[in-house]
Design an enzyme around this catalytic site. Sequence first.
Site, PDB file in Angstrom:
ATOM      1  N   ASP A   1       0.788  -1.245   0.000  1.00 20.99           N
ATOM      2  CA  ASP A   1       0.000   0.000   0.000  1.00 20.99           C
ATOM      3  C   ASP A   1       0.821   1.296   0.000  1.00 20.99           C
ATOM      4  OD1 ASP A   1      -1.965  -1.922   0.215  1.00 20.99           O
ATOM      5  OD2 ASP A   1      -2.809  -1.192   2.102  1.00 20.99           O
TER       6      ASP A   1
ATOM      7  N   LYS B   1      -7.137  -4.831  -3.031  1.00 25.11           N
ATOM      8  CA  LYS B   1      -7.867  -5.400  -1.896  1.00 25.11           C
ATOM      9  C   LYS B   1      -8.766  -4.335  -1.291  1.00 25.11           C
ATOM     10  CE  LYS B   1      -4.013  -4.375   1.174  1.00 25.11           C
ATOM     11  NZ  LYS B   1      -4.688  -3.333   1.952  1.00 25.11           N
TER      12      LYS B   1
ATOM     13  N   CYS C   1      -1.887  -2.890   7.660  1.00 22.59           N
ATOM     14  CA  CYS C   1      -1.811  -3.802   6.509  1.00 22.59           C
ATOM     15  C   CYS C   1      -0.525  -4.624   6.469  1.00 22.59           C
ATOM     16  CB  CYS C   1      -2.050  -3.023   5.221  1.00 22.59           C
ATOM     17  SG  CYS C   1      -3.777  -2.459   5.115  1.00 22.59           S
TER      18      CYS C   1
HETATM   19  C1  VGL Z   1      -4.534   0.607   5.804  1.00 23.80           C
HETATM   20  C2  VGL Z   1      -6.118   1.466   7.229  1.00 23.80           C
HETATM   21  C3  VGL Z   1      -7.075   1.376   6.244  1.00 23.80           C
HETATM   22  C4  VGL Z   1      -3.106   0.190   5.588  1.00 23.80           C
HETATM   23  C5  VGL Z   1      -5.485   0.505   4.812  1.00 23.80           C
HETATM   24  O1  VGL Z   1      -2.657   0.141   4.429  1.00 23.80           O
HETATM   25  O2  VGL Z   1      -2.413  -0.069   6.604  1.00 23.80           O
HETATM   26  N1  VGL Z   1      -4.861   1.075   7.005  1.00 23.80           N
HETATM   27  N2  VGL Z   1      -6.744   0.891   5.031  1.00 23.80           N
END
Ligand code: VGL
Length: 198
Positions: free
Chosen positions: A8, A106, A151
């Site tokens: 991410d 995702k 994540c």
């Molecule tokens: C994430 C919160 C919501 C992450 C993704 O990538 O850690 N955290 N969505």
Amino acid sequence: MRALLVIDIQNDFCPGGALAVAGGDEIVTRVSALMTEFEAVVLTQDWHPSDHSSFASSHPGKGPFESVEMPYGEQTLWPDHCVQGSEGANFHPALNTDRADLIVRKGFRAAIDSYSAFFENDRTTPTGIDGYLRTRGITDLVLVGLATDFCVNYSAQDAAKLGYTVTVREDLCRAIDLGGSLNAARADMAARGVIIQS
Ligand code: VGL
Ligand code: ZN
């Protein structure tokens, strides 16, 4: 065989983004440089519909960083982030996406969040990445990216449960750290046998 799993590294998780992780942009150049050392490189991309149930805006009376009970358990609520097709959902411009063998999206179902690259937050619905890695002969995973305590943490624990040898490069991760979540994540990952390298 060893894969680099990049979690991410998207604009919304970097300073200026909707769910900015402090220092999120500091790791990007070094992550891109590290890609040359791996047989396989896989990126994940948080990819939510605009009415996603992890958004506080979908829960009247609730604010970001509060939580709600979902059918699959407790869910932290977030500011709207990584909306499909938005600039915030794009990868950071310094991330070398050309080197990626696979990009796994995702969190694309409105009713369920997916922190982990392997399973959605019900901990049972697979994303498909395990089949890809296994059939490519990958046994060892090195994880980097955002955020350490969400994540990256969920992905590392699931990967260890699935039998991979897992290393988290904490120097190439940054955390949200909500109510002690970073220390909890470190303890949970260590208990699963994840190697945490600082
Ligand atoms: C994430 C919160 C919501 C992450 C993704 O990538 O850690 N955290 N969505
Ligand atoms: Zn998200």
